[in-house]
Design a protein around this motif. Structure first.
Motif, mmCIF file in Angstrom:
data_model
loop_
_atom_site.group_PDB
_atom_site.id
_atom_site.type_symbol
_atom_site.label_atom_id
_atom_site.label_comp_id
_atom_site.label_asym_id
_atom_site.label_seq_id
_atom_site.Cartn_x
_atom_site.Cartn_y
_atom_site.Cartn_z
ATOM 1 N N ASN A 100 0.821 -1.217 0.000
ATOM 2 C CA ASN A 100 0.000 0.000 0.000
ATOM 3 C C ASN A 100 0.854 1.266 0.000
ATOM 4 O O ASN A 100 0.600 2.215 0.741
ATOM 5 C CB ASN A 100 -0.948 0.017 1.203
ATOM 6 N N THR A 101 1.882 1.260 -0.830
ATOM 7 C CA THR A 101 2.759 2.419 -0.923
ATOM 8 C C THR A 101 2.276 3.406 -1.952
ATOM 9 O O THR A 101 2.860 4.479 -2.083
ATOM 10 C CB THR A 101 4.171 1.967 -1.323
ATOM 11 N N GLY A 102 1.226 3.066 -2.667
ATOM 12 C CA GLY A 102 0.774 3.919 -3.758
ATOM 13 C C GLY A 102 1.497 3.636 -5.055
ATOM 14 O O GLY A 102 1.239 4.280 -6.059
ATOM 15 N N GLU A 103 2.410 2.674 -5.051
ATOM 16 C CA GLU A 103 3.141 2.390 -6.279
ATOM 17 C C GLU A 103 2.367 1.386 -7.116
ATOM 18 O O GLU A 103 2.243 0.213 -6.743
ATOM 19 C CB GLU A 103 4.536 1.843 -6.011
ATOM 20 N N LEU B 33 1.778 11.326 -4.808
ATOM 21 C CA LEU B 33 2.762 10.650 -5.636
ATOM 22 C C LEU B 33 2.940 11.407 -6.948
ATOM 23 O O LEU B 33 2.027 12.100 -7.405
ATOM 24 C CB LEU B 33 2.311 9.208 -5.935
ATOM 25 N N TYR B 35 4.179 10.606 -10.923
ATOM 26 C CA TYR B 35 4.480 9.604 -11.936
ATOM 27 C C TYR B 35 4.929 10.318 -13.216
ATOM 28 O O TYR B 35 4.547 11.462 -13.479
ATOM 29 C CB TYR B 35 3.227 8.779 -12.272
ATOM 30 N N LEU B 45 6.343 5.361 -11.382
ATOM 31 C CA LEU B 45 6.457 6.154 -10.156
ATOM 32 C C LEU B 45 7.836 6.811 -10.060
ATOM 33 O O LEU B 45 8.872 6.172 -10.254
ATOM 34 C CB LEU B 45 6.236 5.259 -8.935
ATOM 35 N N TYR B 50 4.542 10.624 2.017
ATOM 36 C CA TYR B 50 3.610 9.999 2.938
ATOM 37 C C TYR B 50 3.258 10.852 4.150
ATOM 38 O O TYR B 50 2.403 10.457 4.957
ATOM 39 C CB TYR B 50 4.178 8.664 3.427
ATOM 40 N N GLN B 92 -3.741 9.601 -2.835
ATOM 41 C CA GLN B 92 -4.339 8.372 -2.311
ATOM 42 C C GLN B 92 -4.879 8.643 -0.915
ATOM 43 O O GLN B 92 -4.185 9.232 -0.077
ATOM 44 C CB GLN B 92 -3.300 7.252 -2.259
ATOM 45 N N LEU B 99 -5.710 5.285 -6.872
ATOM 46 C CA LEU B 99 -5.119 6.614 -6.936
ATOM 47 C C LEU B 99 -6.014 7.529 -7.766
ATOM 48 O O LEU B 99 -6.602 7.094 -8.760
ATOM 49 C CB LEU B 99 -3.733 6.556 -7.577
#
Lengths: 115, 111
Positions: A100-103, B33, B35, B45, B50, B92, B99
């Motif tokens: 769940n790192t958003g990656e 994030l 990208y 990414l 965080y 997120q 996302l």
């Protein structure tokens, strides 16, 4: 394979026909996502799978769109009675849920053109 | 639903210049994030943030998670030709998997 694989890479169809787009995620990734990218637009969320179930299908634009995932692996996005506004690049991504790192790891996409 | 607004939509710069782009939201996110998408490929990414106020670097890239949790910026220093592409911000929510992406910033570099 090492990455997310999508097929076909390009699909040209006539208005009113049905199309199926396939996604093969990275082995071991339990989460799978479908996004749509229209020309000059961002990524529009369609649906998310956790295993074979879809806890979030809020982004599907109409009941002509459906998706399924079998065996916790391959997913198919089906568009029935295609319309010209369905033309876009359909991107699939997968991830390791517990991280769940958003990656998200994306495939190269399936470019759909509806004539 | 939640929306992210990215600016600028496009940038045309000279090689070697620094680049700055940002992203704002009407609601808070717990993770931000950035990208990058090269032509004909899926997004990859670059940086993940965080914690509110967090400033993170990855080589020539620097990104910050806004203190209000409603914005983020990405800076690229000393741009090179391979920086060309579309940059997307994404947010997120806590406990969520999906996302939410911005519309993207298209970067073009003149040699």
């Amino acid at each position: 394979g090492a990455g997310v694989s999508q097929s076909p890479s390009n699909k040209v169809t006539e208005k009113g026909k049905d199309v199926e787009l396939r996604c093969d995620p990275i082995s071991g990734h339990t989460a799978l996502y479908w996004y749509r990218q229209s020309l000059g637009q961002g990524l529009e969320f369609l649906i998310y799978f956790q295993g074979n179930s879809a806890p979030d299908k809020s982004g599907l634009p109409s009941d002509r769109f459906s998706a399924e995932r079998t065996g916790g692996s391959v997913s198919t996005l089906t568009i029935q009675r295609t319309q010209q506004e369905d033309s876009a690049v359909y991107l699939c991504a997968s991830s390791r849920t517990h991280a769940n790192t958003g990656e998200l790891f994306f495939g190269e996409g399936s470019r759909l053109t509806v004539l | 639903g939640q929306q992210l607004n990215q600016s600028p939509q496009s940038m045309f710069i000279q090689e070697g210049e620094d680049v700055s782009m940002n992203c704002t939201s009407s609601s808070i996110f717990n993770t931000w994030l950035w990208y990058k998408q090269d032509p004909g490929e899926g997004p990859v990414l670059l940086i993940a943030l965080y914690k509110a106020g967090e400033l993170t670097s990855n080589g020539r890239l620097t990104a910050q998670f806004g203190i209000t949790r409603k914005d983020s910026f990405l800076n690229i220093s000393a741009s090179i030709p391979s920086d060309v592409g579309i940059y997307f911000c994404a947010g997120q929510n806590q406990g969520a998997q999906k996302l939410v992406f911005g519309q993207g910033t298209r970067l073009t570099i003149n040699p």
